[in-house]
Design an enzyme around this catalytic site. Sequence first.
Site, short mmCIF file in Angstrom:
data_model
loop_
_atom_site.label_atom_id
_atom_site.label_comp_id
_atom_site.label_asym_id
_atom_site.label_seq_id
_atom_site.Cartn_x
_atom_site.Cartn_y
_atom_site.Cartn_z
N MET A 34 0.82 -1.20 0.00
CA MET A 34 0.00 0.00 0.00
C MET A 34 0.86 1.26 0.00
SD MET A 34 -2.91 1.40 -0.16
CE MET A 34 -4.18 0.20 0.24
N VAL B 254 0.73 2.08 7.49
CA VAL B 254 1.26 0.92 8.21
C VAL B 254 0.12 -0.06 8.48
CG1 VAL B 254 3.11 2.31 9.21
CG2 VAL B 254 1.00 1.96 10.51
N GLU C 45 -2.94 -2.28 10.04
CA GLU C 45 -4.20 -1.84 10.66
C GLU C 45 -4.22 -2.20 12.14
OE1 GLU C 45 -7.41 -0.24 9.05
OE2 GLU C 45 -5.42 0.50 8.54
N LYS D 128 -0.64 2.79 14.82
CA LYS D 128 -0.93 4.03 14.11
C LYS D 128 -0.81 5.24 15.04
CE LYS D 128 -3.75 1.98 10.45
NZ LYS D 128 -2.96 2.36 9.29
N SER E 178 -8.30 1.69 6.80
CA SER E 178 -9.47 1.25 6.05
C SER E 178 -10.69 1.06 6.94
CB SER E 178 -9.16 -0.07 5.33
OG SER E 178 -8.82 -1.07 6.27
N HIS F 288 -8.10 7.20 2.44
CA HIS F 288 -8.11 5.75 2.29
C HIS F 288 -8.02 5.37 0.82
CE1 HIS F 288 -10.45 1.73 2.38
NE2 HIS F 288 -9.15 1.52 2.53
N ASN G 281 -15.54 -0.64 2.25
CA ASN G 281 -15.47 -1.89 3.01
C ASN G 281 -16.80 -2.29 3.61
OD1 ASN G 281 -12.82 -2.66 2.50
ND2 ASN G 281 -12.01 -1.33 4.10
#
Length: 223
Positions: free
Chosen positions: A29, A105, A107, A112, A134, A155, A205
């Site tokens: 990502m 980084v 999830e 975070k 996300s 995102h 999502n």
Amino acid sequence: EREAARAPEARTASSRPIRTVGVVGGGIMGSGIAVAMLNAGLPVVMVERDEASAASGRANVDRVYAALVAKGRMTPEVMQALMGRFTAHASYSALAEADLVIEAVYEDLDLKKQVFRELDRVARQGAILATNTSCLDVGDIAEATSRPQDVIGLHFFSPAHIMRLLEIVVPPRVSADVIVTAFEFAKRLGKISVRAGVCDGFIGNRILTACRSATDHMLEDGA
């Protein structure tokens, strides 16, 4: 799509200038986000946890462009010019002059928050700090800093340099000019921006979860 790209805040606020950008995390990502920003003509600084990981992140970005060269879709000269605007480091201090930093980084909320505490320490005043989460609470992440007004969610969907959707997640304390900048930034990257509130899974999502649930039920019913 045209309507979604309009930020109501643009009526009362102006965007901040974005000249140099950073990304924290050099995985699939993070490297995809770096490529998207390089393609938009921006200098990119990547930060990873150690020198080996920084080298791996640079290799991930290099690999994307090398594949395009191999397919004849990019010349080696263009690749060299793009990579000339990219640096990878193992110290957060490399982000000191960035106008926008995107965290990409794992999830994990604690991780975070740790990243954002470091960004709060090194980033210049007025820099925008964005998370690529996300599903996690962007407002909660913002509270790990002394400047929640500068924190927003960006995102991306993987691979970030190809997928056109960019969810702009607006936490409660973010300032209007940061929101306007996020929408302008999405346009600069050639993304379709969609505003999302802070909620579990945001939009994409949540849709995926519903689709997956329906698929599981159909499988159980014999399809």
